[in-house]
Motif scaffolding. Structure first.
Motif, mmCIF file in Angstrom:
data_model
loop_
_atom_site.group_PDB
_atom_site.id
_atom_site.type_symbol
_atom_site.label_atom_id
_atom_site.label_comp_id
_atom_site.label_asym_id
_atom_site.label_seq_id
_atom_site.Cartn_x
_atom_site.Cartn_y
_atom_site.Cartn_z
ATOM 1 N N ALA A 16 0.834 -1.205 0.000
ATOM 2 C CA ALA A 16 0.000 0.000 0.000
ATOM 3 C C ALA A 16 0.871 1.259 0.000
ATOM 4 O O ALA A 16 0.608 2.212 -0.760
ATOM 5 N N PHE A 17 1.909 1.271 0.826
ATOM 6 C CA PHE A 17 2.824 2.418 0.855
ATOM 7 C C PHE A 17 3.535 2.568 -0.479
ATOM 8 O O PHE A 17 3.736 3.683 -0.973
ATOM 9 N N PHE A 18 3.937 1.419 -1.059
ATOM 10 C CA PHE A 18 4.651 1.465 -2.333
ATOM 11 C C PHE A 18 3.767 2.032 -3.441
ATOM 12 O O PHE A 18 4.222 2.839 -4.256
ATOM 13 N N VAL A 19 2.510 1.624 -3.466
ATOM 14 C CA VAL A 19 1.569 2.163 -4.467
ATOM 15 C C VAL A 19 1.398 3.654 -4.270
ATOM 16 O O VAL A 19 1.380 4.437 -5.240
ATOM 17 N N VAL A 25 5.466 9.968 -6.747
ATOM 18 C CA VAL A 25 6.885 10.207 -7.026
ATOM 19 C C VAL A 25 7.302 9.482 -8.302
ATOM 20 O O VAL A 25 6.806 8.388 -8.596
ATOM 21 N N ASP A 26 8.217 10.106 -9.030
ATOM 22 C CA ASP A 26 8.792 9.471 -10.216
ATOM 23 C C ASP A 26 9.839 8.456 -9.741
ATOM 24 O O ASP A 26 10.993 8.804 -9.483
ATOM 25 N N VAL A 27 9.414 7.197 -9.625
ATOM 26 C CA VAL A 27 10.282 6.153 -9.083
ATOM 27 C C VAL A 27 11.480 5.911 -9.996
ATOM 28 O O VAL A 27 12.600 5.691 -9.518
ATOM 29 N N ARG A 33 18.732 8.696 -9.927
ATOM 30 C CA ARG A 33 19.482 9.503 -8.954
ATOM 31 C C ARG A 33 20.344 8.604 -8.064
ATOM 32 O O ARG A 33 21.498 8.927 -7.776
ATOM 33 N N LEU A 34 19.770 7.495 -7.652
ATOM 34 C CA LEU A 34 20.495 6.574 -6.777
ATOM 35 C C LEU A 34 21.694 5.967 -7.492
ATOM 36 O O LEU A 34 22.788 5.857 -6.917
ATOM 37 N N ALA A 277 14.297 12.685 -2.444
ATOM 38 C CA ALA A 277 13.962 12.124 -1.131
ATOM 39 C C ALA A 277 13.785 10.616 -1.229
ATOM 40 O O ALA A 277 14.234 9.866 -0.347
ATOM 41 N N LEU A 278 13.138 10.151 -2.303
ATOM 42 C CA LEU A 278 12.948 8.712 -2.481
ATOM 43 C C LEU A 278 14.283 8.022 -2.748
ATOM 44 O O LEU A 278 14.523 6.906 -2.264
ATOM 45 N N ALA A 279 15.163 8.669 -3.492
ATOM 46 C CA ALA A 279 16.490 8.095 -3.750
ATOM 47 C C ALA A 279 17.251 7.904 -2.432
ATOM 48 O O ALA A 279 17.909 6.874 -2.223
#
Length: 309
Positions: A16-19, A25-27, A33-34, A277-279
């Motif tokens: 659910a969090f991943f969805v 966010v642009d995964v 970036r990572l 932030a996601l990276a």
């Protein structure tokens, strides 16, 4: 509690969090970036993460002087596996106590030491978070900053209050629990009070807790700067404090999703792009997985012979 322990619940929560993150966010960009992270920086940050565990092991050895820092460090690394797969950080604490335990007679003392270690670590975390807010409160929303400060201060006072509980107060707090559980918890609280009754031990443990959290703070800010997130240490102190508190909730696998949502929200309020932030969140997950891999190797190796207790 049974629902939280359920693997299905954790899997569903993580998904659910991943969805949610995928919709906001642009995964793919976060992944790019990572991958752009300097490999030498990644190695250095990984080494610093293990150094943080060494500081934590040294902190624990203040309470369990018969255990070597090396043996505690080994257990701390192995416990990372349980932190990811089971009840989060508390699952890691349970595993840590289990690996350190050598006889039934020292059960309450070992559990009390791990609990005392966790409490003083949280106190160190909250002190750093509050200091960050005091120095750099203008970085956060005028409503969020005082709310966070009040919540941190209240939690800090509650943790400190645990050290002054009397037997009567402890009995009242646990009287609603089943007798067998309550009796063990009462003995553990008593053992925790023995540790806290020594002011030098209490202050040293809190100081080491601040030192441990300081290493984590510097490491995260170093990692963030490598990804292009340039924030003052005071801001990082608040971000790391809130993220660490949120990750105490054992509702997802390895904090996946929970860490992402927290960092995207907090860093977003500081003007950081969501993909950055996601990276950072993915990089922190990578560090955790490296520790899990090393912990798995240590589990397969023969345990060093220790002198009898």
């Amino acid at each position: 509690m049974r629902l939280i322990r359920s693997p299905a619940f954790k899997i569903l929560t993580t998904l659910a969090f991943f969805v949610l993150i995928s919709l906001k966010v642009d995964v793919a960009e976060a992944g790019r970036r990572l991958l752009s992270l300097d490999p030498f920086l990644a190695i250095a940050v990984t080494g610093m993460s293990f150094f943080a565990l060494l500081v934590q092991a040294w902190k624990t050895s203040l309470l369990l002087r018969e255990k070597t820092v090396a043996s505690i460090l080994r257990v701390s690394i192995i416990s990372q596996i349980y932190s990811v797969l089971f009840l989060g950080q508390f699952g890691g604490d349970i595993a840590k106590a289990g690996y350190l335990l050598r006889s039934a007679s020292e059960l309450h003392r070992i559990v009390a030491a791990v609990l005392f270690d966790r409490i003083t670590g949280l106190i160190g975390l909250l002190l750093i978070g509050l200091a960050g807010l005091l120095v750099d409160k203008q970085q956060f929303d005028p409503v969020i900053a005082p709310t966070l400060a009040l919540a941190m201060a209240a939690l800090l006072m509650a943790l400190l209050a645990l050290f002054v509980l009397t037997d009567t107060s402890s009995a009242r707090l646990i009287k609603w629990l089943p007798n067998r559980v309550g009796r063990h918890l009462f003995d553990i609280i008593g053992a925790v009070r023995v540790f806290s009754s020594s002011l030098p031990t209490l202050l040293a443990s809190i100081a080491m807790g601040v030192a441990f959290q300081g290493v984590v703070l510097i490491n995260c800010s170093w990692l963030g700067s490598g990804l292009g997130i340039n924030l003052p240490l005071s801001t990082w102190a608040v971000v790391i404090c809130v993220m660490s508190l949120v990750l105490l909730l054992p509702i997802s696998i390895g904090g996946i999703g929970l860490r992402d949502v927290t960092l995207v929200g907090l860093l977003g309020s500081c003007g950081v792009a969501s993909d950055l932030a996601l990276a950072l969140s993915l990089a922190l997950l990578g560090l955790q997985l490296v520790m899990v891999a090393v912990g798995g190797i240590l589990m397969l190796l023969p345990q060093p012979e220790l002198p009898p207790p």
